[in-house]
Design an enzyme around this catalytic site. Structure first.
Site, PDB file in Angstrom:
ATOM      1  N   GLU A 174       0.825  -1.203   0.105  1.00  0.00           N
ATOM      2  CA  GLU A 174       0.049  -0.087  -0.154  1.00  0.00           C
ATOM      3  C   GLU A 174       0.936   1.321  -0.059  1.00  0.00           C
ATOM      4  OE1 GLU A 174      -3.261   0.188   2.664  1.00  0.00           O
ATOM      5  OE2 GLU A 174      -3.501   2.551   2.605  1.00  0.00           O
ATOM      6  N   LYS A 232      -9.233 -15.393  15.202  1.00  0.00           N
ATOM      7  CA  LYS A 232      -9.486 -14.996  13.783  1.00  0.00           C
ATOM      8  C   LYS A 232     -10.912 -14.410  13.342  1.00  0.00           C
ATOM      9  CE  LYS A 232      -5.468 -17.670  12.609  1.00  0.00           C
ATOM     10  NZ  LYS A 232      -5.134 -18.922  12.008  1.00  0.00           N
ATOM     11  N   ASP A 246       0.947 -14.532  11.790  1.00  0.00           N
ATOM     12  CA  ASP A 246      -0.100 -15.020  11.334  1.00  0.00           C
ATOM     13  C   ASP A 246      -0.952 -13.845  10.708  1.00  0.00           C
ATOM     14  OD1 ASP A 246      -2.462 -16.363  10.075  1.00  0.00           O
ATOM     15  OD2 ASP A 246      -2.369 -17.841  11.605  1.00  0.00           O
ATOM     16  N   HIS A 276      -3.446  10.413  -1.506  1.00  0.00           N
ATOM     17  CA  HIS A 276      -3.852   9.204  -2.192  1.00  0.00           C
ATOM     18  C   HIS A 276      -4.713   9.292  -3.498  1.00  0.00           C
ATOM     19  CE1 HIS A 276      -4.481   5.645   0.708  1.00  0.00           C
ATOM     20  NE2 HIS A 276      -3.505   6.214   1.199  1.00  0.00           N
TER      21      HIS A 276
END
Lengths: 506, 506, 506, 506
Positions: free
Chosen positions: B188, B320, B396, B494
């Protein structure tokens, strides 16, 4: 500036030569965009400092300051800088000189790319500087084998190398009558193997079916008025069907792919949050929608001069945060994917039975998540598959927060003999152009799925197809993990380390 | 089997040779674990099929079936397999033969590693097979330059190559009196540069301070009883202080690092969810806690024979998934990080002022997220920094869902002149051993931060330090992005693409 | 049956005579509805049993069984039935006989009203039966002074008396340029006084302003299909603008006030939840929308014969549950109410200052609720005011769950001297006809506010006005409680008991 | 002051005479508390104004101002004050004079009780004043038949009468081997009848079983420090087991029933929220816990002088708001209640079958609520039963927001023939002393359940028993409504109005 121009030329050539014929038109446009983007990027983000650095060189650390004198307060000691451990990397003399300058604070690290006109060399020098400053050995982090021009002003600043994530292949995922080999970048053991097993069970049952229920990216600026009454007036204005055409025209100027779909407003007193939704072609679309929103804000400012734009992103969007608004109204692609797994396959491939699976899903994914106060987390491990595919295909892994919202449903059908399984995922945010999708390794993974770049005939079709593959992968992953848990296999497969310890102890 | 043994020997040697002296003890243990793990992995996960494949070879596709005949229903067409586009990779004759066998379904793809005894060669052959089957070009996805033995039975199955994520460096992050150069793997644009700017503002204000409020990984099995009364009895049993010592002894057998901290039960009728929390040394700890839980379940089964273990993971863990239980009670490391940014720095470095920042934070991060129905998402973009550091350091990335839970607070202090900023993150799930941390490039990033491997003197100290760096990075990221928005810079930085378009149009 | 007819005649007359002229038309209709409703009620709910009881009397306890032999398992002992404590109520001989029959299980308690044709007498007999069975003294619960005919088949079954809730008056609430005296039925000390103080502060600052942003009741049936694909097809059908007119015509048949506004569908696999929203005049509207939904379901069944209607209410509505869908999309009336409190009033009336109030609101109502994982509970005590007004005006107090969703915002304006306060409440579910609004005492409270019954000229205007008064009351309540807390007064006012203890101790 | 003393004497006598012998000790204490409370109440809440009004009478409207001149800004018109409609109530001349004084603003309305020394007379005069001011007819709102002394300084200020809510009886609810007749105050048709049917099904299946899993009220003050580090230090201090005894001693001084159970802290930057939990005997306990918290805060201030107490209630409590902290950790009583409904009863009494019920529950209460983003609302209509019992028994209906958090589970057992149903409710906030429980009609309802007042032998037992009855009632209500929906009866029973219309139309 000369080196910048040089960089752009090289990049342009690279893009040209690597672009297949049928997307040349778009590639050309992207290339032009890219060139200007690089320039604007360096001018705008590195900002005034950069411009100033041309005019006057005594103000160079204005915006970035990785190692200036002022950033090292006397009370701060460096991290264990034992120089003996540091590999004495031999550099060309010229580079050694630059390293010295950076170390001495005479050249800002962030200017290396533009000063040197060679991104690989800039990264290498930055890396040596870092090694010398910290006394840390970066040997394991590869530097070569990567095209640093490809990320300049696009994907990553201040690079020093790259990490490697192994890509495993699960599949074929039989989805909507086609076969996909799903690339998964992960370091979690069993994940690819387990998803692969799910794919097998699905394939042997005739495949999965998916539907894209919705496709629209959102952005919600927050504006403040002197009074709630005024905020309510703007809400009424932008939500009015009569004004939709006007707003659309203004909004859609941001891109030839942007199509405004609607505006949903929320109020908190005199603050108004306007959630704009638009289709964005094959791009994930955050930039596109942000630009459209800015266009509309500029337009509205005329009629609502007392509107105070607090931020282009007021968190009602909601990007990279778990938020009910995405769970309920969707963001990006809303996809449902289903399959019927035959009784025989459940037994043979998944080593369990339908009733156990259905009960497990109710107790774990529905009731368990309810008890945990979950928001959109009514699944076993959707996030695992989502992030693995996201990383492999160059998506934004930070967006897996909401992209992995998922409710997994399991029901017995045909008198409880066969299994109906589905995943419903309202917020899969993916694109096949822009961002990380342009990097070589990620582009290869997209290409493997047949969704690389823009879909010329049906803009947006590639991104939507990718979203269905994500959902299909999640379906496979859910099916396999639930089966493993239903069969009591989870502990066995995950406990390898400790098992062995136990054995040893015994 | 011979090839497997060969692999293990090679791996062992590799680990030995690359391990610095002072962690030999642990490395040895890990190596032994690793060896046995490999064996158990292949035996347990590839499973019965593998064992069976030695005994009888006609059942090989038992668990994995990437390309068997049955998986390709006649109605499914392959993805555009135009052979002319496929690069005709020249393989050694021996390998060509294996490719043919795999293509013909005579050798399962997942057995390549064990059959060939050469992981790189196995990945290469798998890749050629995939290329031939799909007609897709994988050229952009690198194969060489990666140690495939390092992931065998550990991190990724069925590998065909690896993706590259560029690593940028933000820093120095001055945190608790030390300097850190924070590796961020991201695609990004602006993310590293922006975080870097936040680091600069923090450093120029004297640095940030962090505290680890809590350190414990959780796992919550779901068990079912014939009645809620019985479920309540087990709840009373495991939550009773009198039984804690007994449960601890049993639980802690799973690892010398595991220390049970407590059990919190929730009931849904006759289903009981027992959330075990334990410290896990420098490991993220999911496997460790799962094993401990399994020990306890085995023990409890004696006294509660009517207990039906539905699953080792009943989603009250909660892994998660966005879930209030993590937000409120924490999971992994709970960290708060703060800094006071001086008025002058706010103006000079961040180009805005204190009051604007405080108002923006209230309207966007507090009220905006409240309006969006967010759960633990009271921040601007914590997920961005969390996932970038996670990927760089081998964590992770699927866990960034809850690891990026964060509430960002901004307050004016010293009569509103200076800015107090803080991030509170209750669920940062990180480790410095196990999983992806063992891969070379990720290990290098950990080493850069001085947290590679296990902390011998104070087990867990490395993982906790890493968690504070994550929080510190988020602090810097929040500070910079909020400043950019407060200054109306977001769109500018952006919107480069669209801006340029607009300019062109004009 | 004769007695039933008699009851209806009496009731009709009552309604007629008590109805002011200008609503005769509606009253007539309601009366007819009421009559038929009574009949249908007794036939449908008490059900087949009742019908059967005419045909064959040996099956009377079919549906209701307050005291049949079978309901008293031998192992169950009655609650301490010490007959000496029971007051020996003298009943007319005729009534004593009926009491004996009911006690003996020869006459079901629920049939008393229809058998006796006198609701007051039925309630009295039921009460005596209850007293005799339980040995409990019901003396404190008033029986007389209430019109039991008014609740028959409408509001409450099996009555034995009524509870009394004192009604305090807060006000005048100056709202949108008018004055309201707000009736609050509560047993919480200080609540009315505190709200009153808030009203005073608002009034002295020039009054509050309110806006109704939305007005629509919702109901979401759940239907199931053989596949998610089919569910998606129905979703597409009902959400399509092209079908809106058709669906509207069908839906709106349910009432002359019902106007379908839209349908929002959610999918969980093959289950489809269709959230219908419609305006409902001055009724709260649950019945109206349910009937409209039923009409649509009947219609859809033709084109979607594989649609399996699981339930008319699939919890995506969502009624009487805290649910993000209401918080985000609204239910009933969405209202925002604001006021500017002058600095001088903050000091003189509220005994605090603007800055303290703003900080308190941020730390408590925004951050505190965020930390608590609240859903739409970003306020101090909206539920207190909502339930007090709901009970006084005959609303459904069970709906205060979502009706008290509220975000309270406080901001300093005019350079921080004055206070801008607002409450935003998206789900205020109120009506001025139907349900408890028809009872005498509740109707009087509605009349006090000028919103009794249906608004003839502008249907719905009364209900909307009531919603703004609720929001205005909440505004006053929030302002006062926050001020009390800001001034450290909460403990003082609420701690009277313990304070006194402490004083005594000293 | 004389009249106040008079009031207290009367009240004391009333309490004495009405108190059964066996609770005299407690009643005495309560009476003394009550007396002092009244005094303190009037002094503290009506506040300085009241005290000042003795000293100097020119400042009387200080705190309350129902109708002063300043509250009627010129732009505000009164609500349609057509004097002809107002009934010309004849008052004694003396009272007329007082009415005139109040109307003229010469006597504040809130002083009527203390000035007149007769609460009934004060309410009557206030009512007449209100009638004259608004021109509204309050005829339907009863004034007489209520003991206004009983609410003075306790339950409701500025009373003008009372509303009547009919009380229906459902039962017997066979729960834990005993029979309860459950009083429900409601105006929702079918609710009592439906709950009654559920009770019947439960009774005919052998009754329900309940367990109280937890019993503790909470209060969470918010305090602020100069830094997060300091906040973390206090967190460590109060959560440390070593300090528990000290904190307990200090906390428990608030009441002889208060017993501190624990403290759970949350941090948002430098703000600390400390959630204290304590048992509170038979009181709901909010005041008790608040006082204990205040004691602790006073104590902590010595060792943490930089602690700034922002508020005694920082919303992490969390009172009367939907918040995950209550759902997950409980507040008040955490109760689970279960029953096994026999197949035959499901068919005969509930008119449906087990499989339909189980499917309905999964699709509606689990998946439907999940899709709606519900927090603790995984039930059909728990709030209905909770609020009906709450109002009947004098509980705080505003607390039904969290008290009705409930997950309803239905499972087939005995090979799917019989039904296991349970409700799990973690936050039932009830008491049998204090607040509305002291009013005559509500006390009668408590007495009917055998839980009136304090349980002398086992403090807290009455409140816990009441909580189980609430859960048992919810169990019955869920069972019956789900059955009605499963049988497609909902529409029929609720649609009586429209059905009839339709029939007529036809």
């Amino acid at each position: 500036m000369a080196s910048l121009v040089y960089l752009m030329r090289r990049w342009r050539e690279k893009i040209r030569s690597s672009t297949p014929l049928h997307v040349v038109g778009l590639a050309e446009i992207l290339a032009i965009f890219g060139l200007i983007a690089s320039l604007i990027y360096l001018l705008s983000f590195f900002g005034i400092a950069f411009v100033q650095s041309v005019v006057s060189s005594n103000d160079e650390e204005e915006d970035f300051l990785p190692h200036s004198k002022t950033t090292a307060p006397s009370q701060c000691s460096l991290l264990g800088p034992s120089p003996t451990e540091v590999p004495s990397e031999k550099l060309p003399e010229e580079d050694e000189e630059i390293v010295s300058m950076v170390l001495a604070g005479k050249m800002p690290s962030y200017l290396l790319e533009s000063k040197l006109g060679d991104c690989r060399r800039a990264a290498g020098i930055r890396r040596v500087v870092l090694t010398r400053m910290t006394g840390r050995n970066l040997e394991g982090l590869p530097l070569d084998g990567f095209d640093y021009e490809s990320i300049l002003g696009q994907c990553c600043e201040l690079p020093i190398g790259y990490v490697q994530l192994p890509v495993g292949i699960a599949g074929p995922l039989v989805l909507d009558g086609r076969q996909y080999y799903v690339p998964m970048a992960t370091t979690e053991g069993c994940l690819v193997a387990s998803t692969n097993r799910g794919c097998k069970a699905i394939a042997e049952s005739g495949g999965a079916i998916s539907m894209v229920l919705r496709d629209g990216m959102t952005r919600a600026p927050a504006v403040r008025f002197p009074s709630a009454r005024r905020a309510a007036e703007l809400k009424a204005f932008v939500e009015s069907p009569e004004n939709f055409d006007t707003l659309s025209v203004i909004f859609n100027r941001s891109s030839r792919f942007a199509r405004l779909q609607g505006v949903h407003c929320a109020i908190a007193g005199r603050n108004l949050y306007m959630r704009f939704t638009c289709s964005t072609g094959d791009a994930m679309g955050m930039n596109m929608v942000s630009k459209g929103v800015q266009n509309v804000l500029d337009f509205l400012q005329n009629d609502f001069p007392d509107m105070d734009v607090i931020t282009i992103s007021g968190n009602f969007c909601s990007d990279k945060k778990p938020a009910a608004v995405n769970w309920i109204e969707g963001r990006g692609k809303s996809v449902v994917c289903e399959a019927v797994i035959k009784e025989e396959v459940v037994k043979r491939v998944l080593k369990t039975n339908v009733q156990s699976l259905v009960e497990l899903n109710t107790i774990k994914n529905l009731a368990g998540s309810a008890v945990a106060g979950s928001l959109g987390g009514f699944n076993a491990h959707a996030s695992n598959i989502v992030s693995a595919i996201f990383i492999a295909t160059g998506q934004d892994p930070a967006q897996n927060v909401e992209s992995s919202h998922c409710i997994t449903m399991l029901e017995g059908i045909n008198d409880g003999r066969d299994l109906h399984i589905s995943v419903t995922m309202p917020s899969i945010e993916v694109g096949t152009v822009g961002g990380g999708t342009q990097l070589a390794s990620q582009a290869a993974c997209l290409d493997l799925l047949g969704v690389k770049g823009s879909n010329v005939s049906t803009p947006g079709a590639n991104a939507r197809l990718l979203a269905t593959v994500v959902a299909g992968g999640v379906l496979a992953g859910e099916l396999s993990l639930l089966s493993a848990q239903a069969a009591g296999h989870l502990v066995k497969s995950h406990m390898k380390y400790n098992r062995s310890t136990k054995d040893i102890t015994n």
